[in-house]
Scaffold this motif. Structure first.
Motif, PDB file in Angstrom:
ATOM      1  N   LEU B  41       0.842  -1.188   0.000  1.00  0.00           N
ATOM      2  CA  LEU B  41       0.000   0.000   0.000  1.00  0.00           C
ATOM      3  C   LEU B  41       0.880   1.242   0.000  1.00  0.00           C
ATOM      4  CD1 LEU B  41      -1.002  -2.071   2.545  1.00  0.00           C
ATOM      5  CD2 LEU B  41      -3.067  -0.779   2.178  1.00  0.00           C
ATOM      6  N   TYR B  43       0.938   5.895  -0.565  1.00  0.00           N
ATOM      7  CA  TYR B  43       0.313   7.104  -1.072  1.00  0.00           C
ATOM      8  C   TYR B  43       1.378   8.041  -1.621  1.00  0.00           C
ATOM      9  CZ  TYR B  43       1.683   9.637   3.207  1.00  0.00           C
ATOM     10  OH  TYR B  43       2.385  10.211   4.225  1.00  0.00           O
ATOM     11  N   PHE B  70       5.041   7.494  -0.132  1.00  0.00           N
ATOM     12  CA  PHE B  70       5.088   6.584   1.018  1.00  0.00           C
ATOM     13  C   PHE B  70       4.678   5.191   0.558  1.00  0.00           C
ATOM     14  CE2 PHE B  70       3.428   4.476   4.755  1.00  0.00           C
ATOM     15  CZ  PHE B  70       4.272   4.877   5.772  1.00  0.00           C
ATOM     16  N   GLU B  72       4.366   1.055   1.875  1.00  0.00           N
ATOM     17  CA  GLU B  72       4.416   0.164   3.024  1.00  0.00           C
ATOM     18  C   GLU B  72       3.880  -1.202   2.623  1.00  0.00           C
ATOM     19  OE1 GLU B  72       1.804   1.380   6.199  1.00  0.00           O
ATOM     20  OE2 GLU B  72       0.229   1.954   4.804  1.00  0.00           O
ATOM     21  N   ARG B 476      -9.349   6.621  -3.197  1.00  0.00           N
ATOM     22  CA  ARG B 476      -8.007   6.831  -3.746  1.00  0.00           C
ATOM     23  C   ARG B 476      -7.539   8.281  -3.608  1.00  0.00           C
ATOM     24  NH1 ARG B 476      -7.844   2.524  -7.542  1.00  0.00           N
ATOM     25  NH2 ARG B 476      -7.979   0.712  -6.177  1.00  0.00           N
ATOM     26  N   LYS B 506      -3.899   7.535  -2.979  1.00  0.00           N
ATOM     27  CA  LYS B 506      -3.600   6.376  -2.137  1.00  0.00           C
ATOM     28  C   LYS B 506      -3.867   5.100  -2.919  1.00  0.00           C
ATOM     29  CE  LYS B 506      -6.513   8.703   0.171  1.00  0.00           C
ATOM     30  NZ  LYS B 506      -7.613   9.147   1.012  1.00  0.00           N
ATOM     31  N   TRP B 507      -3.095   4.103  -2.656  1.00  0.00           N
ATOM     32  CA  TRP B 507      -3.400   2.812  -3.253  1.00  0.00           C
ATOM     33  C   TRP B 507      -3.239   1.726  -2.196  1.00  0.00           C
ATOM     34  CZ3 TRP B 507       0.913   5.671  -4.262  1.00  0.00           C
ATOM     35  CH2 TRP B 507       2.139   5.110  -3.939  1.00  0.00           C
ATOM     36  N   GLY B 508      -3.888   0.615  -2.465  1.00  0.00           N
ATOM     37  CA  GLY B 508      -3.836  -0.484  -1.523  1.00  0.00           C
ATOM     38  C   GLY B 508      -5.231  -0.840  -1.073  1.00  0.00           C
TER      39      GLY B 508
END
Lengths: 517, 508
Positions: B41, B43, B70, B72, B476, B506-508
């Motif tokens: 995930l 962003y 970022f 993670e 997102r 954002k992704w994930g």
């Protein structure tokens, strides 16, 4: 952080305090870095050693035997996936033969036992309203041709029997009406319901006397002055899904233009029914604490997506007593700590979805029934047959992301009670709830929640899944509509019975141990 | 500093992963790594900030263009072993955008580029990396991580292990404001507990001082702290006010591994009535140094071109003093205040108490008429926080969602009267009271979230007001606009008012 900012704000003009700047400025950075790398390397080495050690012993330290998420998702996802996962052997695949055998019973015996308990078989009590509507395939265009459909279907379902298009997703343009079937419960549920029949008491205001309830459905044949309350208590004591379970929940949601606004949200939950257990050991109360505290249902949900929710873990313990507030905890990934949550905060919809805590994902009615806070007046406003969503035996119902329609949808005539829960306090979010309860399964098949201005606000109709050899009903695919904001949430719960769920898996420490970061 | 090539390589890798994750079918899913499921995930965010004031320590116009990438992910290697890692790349492109602008260079903001253009220390790029081993009731987590104590919604006085990054004020996201450090942590749920408790967990934290990372605090001097340089005018003589420039810092650090170890112990329990409480104990070191003025160097060179005032550059000696405290937190719901007309939600009250033993304080020697000779002394200190969360239904303003009010009262007291009297000019008012209030709600099905914040120092009568509006059309994208103003009585944040716009994917 703000406190620290404010303390700096206090610095005044005398200049006798000069905050620090980066201390590395005045030290030989090269040397520092070399030292740092050496020692960091040592630490990483220690970490790696621990990893290898724990891998070596991991077999003896196994956690709950939950299959990989990707493995479960191969069987079914809610969107664009018509696979009949039940028919394909989902439960036989994930349960050992011994576990599966332990969960199954003779179908004829289950049917007979349950018919005796509720006093009828559904196929025998339907077919009187609009008898011209026969089993077969129908499209939304047939609504004009068959006016009886309007008479047979609850209004909110009749509206959704339409071709896909804004503003709500999850409409069904074509349905298959199947013959009415008899549904039933697992033998232990039937036996407990029969054994304790008539023992569960209500007080003079119609609220349950906790000590009088043991197990099974408390009011399989509701009647009398408090019939509405009895029907709602059946929902609250429901035998839905498994008594110890793990579930993968997958959701997505759509705005009024049918554009997705929450994509691929998923979470894993663990839970136990803490009292009245009859199917999975331990029977009765889950443990001594459950008995002492009067715990009813405990669940822990770990969120993995979307990204804003990743790492959050919520825990909810419902208590049997209507006077005892539920216990809600949350591990916040941003704060990296467990916070106790206000248990009375139950009316806001879960972030971005169309479900509030008082209604719940089980599509119905989870509001604490208490005279002390937001009391209700419960009234059975109809007792008749309706044409409603049938339970899915195959698991092939799915949501089509192109048309935004539900497909492989079956309807059947069912004998229902329609219970109006009228809120007596107009400060509550809803003015009234209309919940459609199946008289045979005693579970709600859908609801209409109206705002304080009397407008239909939130409604839902789940496609539940029936496991005939187990006598178990699971949540299946749910469609949740916000009729005011014109918003839709689609959710699928894939639940597995997990006998090894322990107290450790659902207590305060579980939130800490399950934290990803 | 990293070489340009390494920065370029790191940037390329991060951008590559960003493209891969946002353009492939792996988006919003997990990937298989070594046959194991790995959640990935992250962003990317870009912020543009506009300052309202033109002053010696401030820049009027677009003055910050912060972006963060970022990433993670976590992976379960076995049923009982997980790995989590996160990395980030933060840079402020304003240094590229307005590098030759006259106001910018005259005020020496361009010289802070080394500090604030790109966060390129390894511990800034490698955010977290830890392994978690769980067996039955025990959890062991080792690696670069965050351990957070306290129960309030926000920063707690008890959160001591991890330093903070405040160089850009509140410019970075909350989730990266705390700096992860190398720690070993164990948590254990007690099978046996006192009768009045339903849950009891123990936590032990050990900091081996594998790599000392202090707080990245507010600082003076435009050439070091950029647009966030503190505004600290100094009255050298009556009528002669000087500016405070960057300080030369000589801060002693403890030898890694062999010194500077920290220990923490926490007991957390929940009562039968649903109240939560903790007892905490900490032995370790401050994340901010105690500093003593060692001398003054005055300069009238470039900065004076701004307003002609002398700029002093202090030389400071310091170290990270011992810090020992015990703490207590308690959470309860006030059910009698659960009014149905207000929505029926009971207010939640959190109380936190921290008692420090022999904290070290530095201050100007009162016997020195010029205030140049410094001394240090120790004193016990107490901090308390009372936090109230209250969700209230105001149907006229928002019939579909609650308003959430979070009020907080902070109290700080230095116990020794002499030390307290000498600290009057900084932290040691007879008793420091700070209050804060946050109000938020949501509209448009949770997509629009207005937030208002107000913080006030009751003694110094300084205020900080903030308002923000986040719009998240889907899971997102988030678009934000925020305004922050200070009523700071010529204090450190005077002339720092700003508005910013931010976009986040954002992704994930």
């Amino acid at each position: 952080m703000n406190t620290r900012i404010m303390s700096t704000l206090r610095s005044n003009t005398n200049g006798d305090n000069i905050p620090a700047v980066n201390t590395l400025d005045h030290i030989d950075i090269t040397i520092i870095k070399e030292l740092t790398m050496k020692k960091t390397g040592l630490f990483i080495f220690l970490m790696a050693s621990m990893i290898l050690f724990s891998m070596a012993v991991s077999q003896s330290a196994a956690d709950i035997n939950m299959p990989d998420v990707s493995e479960i998702k191969k069987w079914k996802v809610p969107v664009d996936d018509p696979k009949p996962f039940i028919k394909n052997g989902f439960y036989k695949h994930f349960l050992t033969p011994e576990q599966y055998k332990k969960m199954t019973y003779d179908i004829a015996s289950m049917k007979q036992a349950w018919a005796q308990i509720v006093g009828f078989k559904a196929p025998d009590v339907v077919g009187k309203i609009a008898p011209e509507i026969k089993p077969g395939k129908y499209t939304y265009k047939d609504k004009e041709k068959y006016p009886g459909l309007k008479e047979l279907m609850p209004p909110f379902l009749y509206e959704m029997f339409d071709q896909g298009g804004p503003p709500l997703a999850g409409k069904f343009p074509e349905i298959t009406i199947v013959p009415t079937q008899q549904y039933y419960y697992a033998m232990p549920v039937a036996e407990a319901t029969k054994k304790y029949a008539g023992q569960t008491k209500l007080d003079e205001a119609g609220y349950i006397i906790n000590s009088s309830y043991n197990a099974g459905y408390p009011f399989p044949r509701p009647s009398g002055k408090f019939k509405g309350q009895q029907i709602c208590y059946n929902m609250q004591k429901r035998y839905l899904e498994f008594e110890s379970f793990a579930a993968l929940a997958l959701t997505c949601s759509y705005n009024k233009n049918l554009k997705p606004d929450t994509m691929d949200s998923w979470a894993i939950s663990y839970g136990v029914r803490a009292s009245g257990r009859v199917q999975m050991e331990p029977f009765g109360f889950f443990d001594k604490r459950a008995e002492e505290q009067g715990e009813d249902i405990i669940s822990v949900v770990s969120f993995f997506a979307p990204r804003d929710l990743y790492g959050n873990i919520s825990s909810l313990t419902n208590f049997i007593s209507p006077h005892k507030l539920d216990n809600s905890l949350m591990y916040f990934n941003l704060l990296r700590r467990v916070r106790k949550m206000t248990a009375s905060d139950t009316q806001d919809a879960f972030g971005g979805t169309d479900v509030d805590s008082d209604t719940g994902y089980f599509a119905g009615f989870q509001q604490k029934m208490t005279p002390n806070q937001f009391p209700m007046e419960y009234k059975v406003i109809a007792e008749r047959e309706y044409l409603v969503l049938a339970m899915d035996f195959d698991g092939d119902t799915y949501f089509d992301s192109n048309t935004k329609e539900m497909h492989n949808v079956r309807f059947e005539r069912r004998p229902l009670w329609v219970v109006e829960c009228k809120e007596l306090d107009n400060n509550y979010i809803y003015s009234r709830r209309v919940v459609y309860f199946d008289r045979e399964t005693l579970l709600p098949i859908g609801y209409e929640n109206h705002d304080q201005r009397g407008r239909l606000w939130r409604s839902s109709a789940p496609v539940r899944i029936f496991l005939p050899d187990m006598g178990v009903i699971i949540t299946g695919i749910g469609t949740y509509w916000d009729n005011l904001d014109k918003h839709t949430t689609i959710g699928l719960s894939l639940a597995l019975p997990i006998p090894e769920v322990k107290r450790n898996d659902v207590d305060l420490g579980a939130l800490i141990r399950r934290s990803r970061k | 500093m990293m070489s340009n090539n390494r920065i370029l390589a790191g940037t390329s890798v991060m951008i590559g992963m960003f493209v891969l994750l946002t353009c492939s079918t792996a988006t919003a899913k997990y990937v298989k790594l070594f046959g194991k499921e790995c959640n990935v995930l992250g962003y990317a965010s870009q912020k543009v900030q506009y300052g309202f004031h033109d002053d010696f320590n401030s820049y009027e116009g677009f003055n910050e263009a912060l972006n963060t990438l970022f990433l993670e992910g976590d992976i379960g290697l076995t049923d009982s072993l997980r790995l989590y890692g996160s990395g980030k790349l933060t840079s402020d492109l304003i240094y590229q955008v307005i590098q030759d602008e006259d106001q910018w260079t005259r005020k020496q903001f361009d010289q802070s580029r080394d500090k604030l253009n790109i966060d390129d220390e390894y511990w800034q790029i490698l955010n977290e990396l830890h392994a978690t081993w769980v067996v039955d009731r025990l959890m062991i987590r080792a690696g670069k991580q965050i351990v957070s104590w306290g129960q309030v919604l926000g920063a707690s006085a008890l959160s001591q292990f991890n330093p903070f990054d405040l160089r850009r004020f509140q410019g970075v996201d909350l989730e990266v404001a705390q700096i992860p450090i190398w720690l070993l942590r164990t948590d254990y749920s007690m099978p046996v507990k006192p009768g009045f408790l339903t849950d009891l967990t123990l936590q032990f934290v050990f900091n081996p001082n594998a790599d000392f990372i202090p707080s990245q605090s507010f600082a003076t001097g435009n050439d070091v702290a950029g647009i966030w340089a503190l505004h600290l005018p100094v009255e050298l003589f009556p009528g002669m006010v000087a500016r405070t420039g960057s300080a030369a810092m000589n801060i002693q650090e403890r030898e890694e591994w062999s010194e500077g170890h920290e220990f923490g112990f926490r007991v957390q329990g929940m009562t039968e009535g649903g109240d939560m409480m903790t007892l905490n104990a900490f032995y370790g070191y401050a994340n901010d140094p105690v500093t003593i003025l060692d001398g003054l160097a005055t300069m009238a060179s470039p900065p004076s071109f701004v307003d002609g005032k002398t700029v002093i550059h202090p030389v400071m000696d310091g170290y990270y003093p011992l810090q020992r405290f015990v703490g207590f937190t308690y959470f309860t719901e006030i059910l009698p205040l659960r009014f149905s007309f207000a929505g029926g939600v009971a207010p939640a009250v959190t109380f936190e108490l921290r008692y420090d033993f022999e904290n070290t304080y530095a201050f100007a020697n009162p016997a020195d008429p010029f205030g140049l000779m410094y001394m240090e002394d120790t004193s016990d200190a107490v901090s308390a926080i009372l936090n109230v969360d209250y969700k209230v239904k105001i149907a006229l303003l928002n019939p579909k969602a609650y308003f959430q009010f979070v009020g907080q009262l902070n109290y700080d007291q230095i116990m020794d009267s002499f030390v307290r009297s000498q600290q009057l000019n900084f932290r040691g008012y007879p008793a420091n009271y700070t209050t804060s209030l946050q109000v938020m709600t949501t509209y448009l099905h949770g997509k629009l979230m207005p937030l208002f914040t107000w913080q006030r120092d009751l003694y110094a009568q300084t205020d900080m007001f903030g308002g923000s509006l986040d719009y998240s059309p889907n899971s997102r994208w988030t678009y934000s606009v925020a305004l922050q103003t200070f009523r700071n009585m010529d204090g450190p944040f005077e002339y720092k008012d700003y508005v910013y716009f931010k976009i986040k994917y954002k992704w994930g």
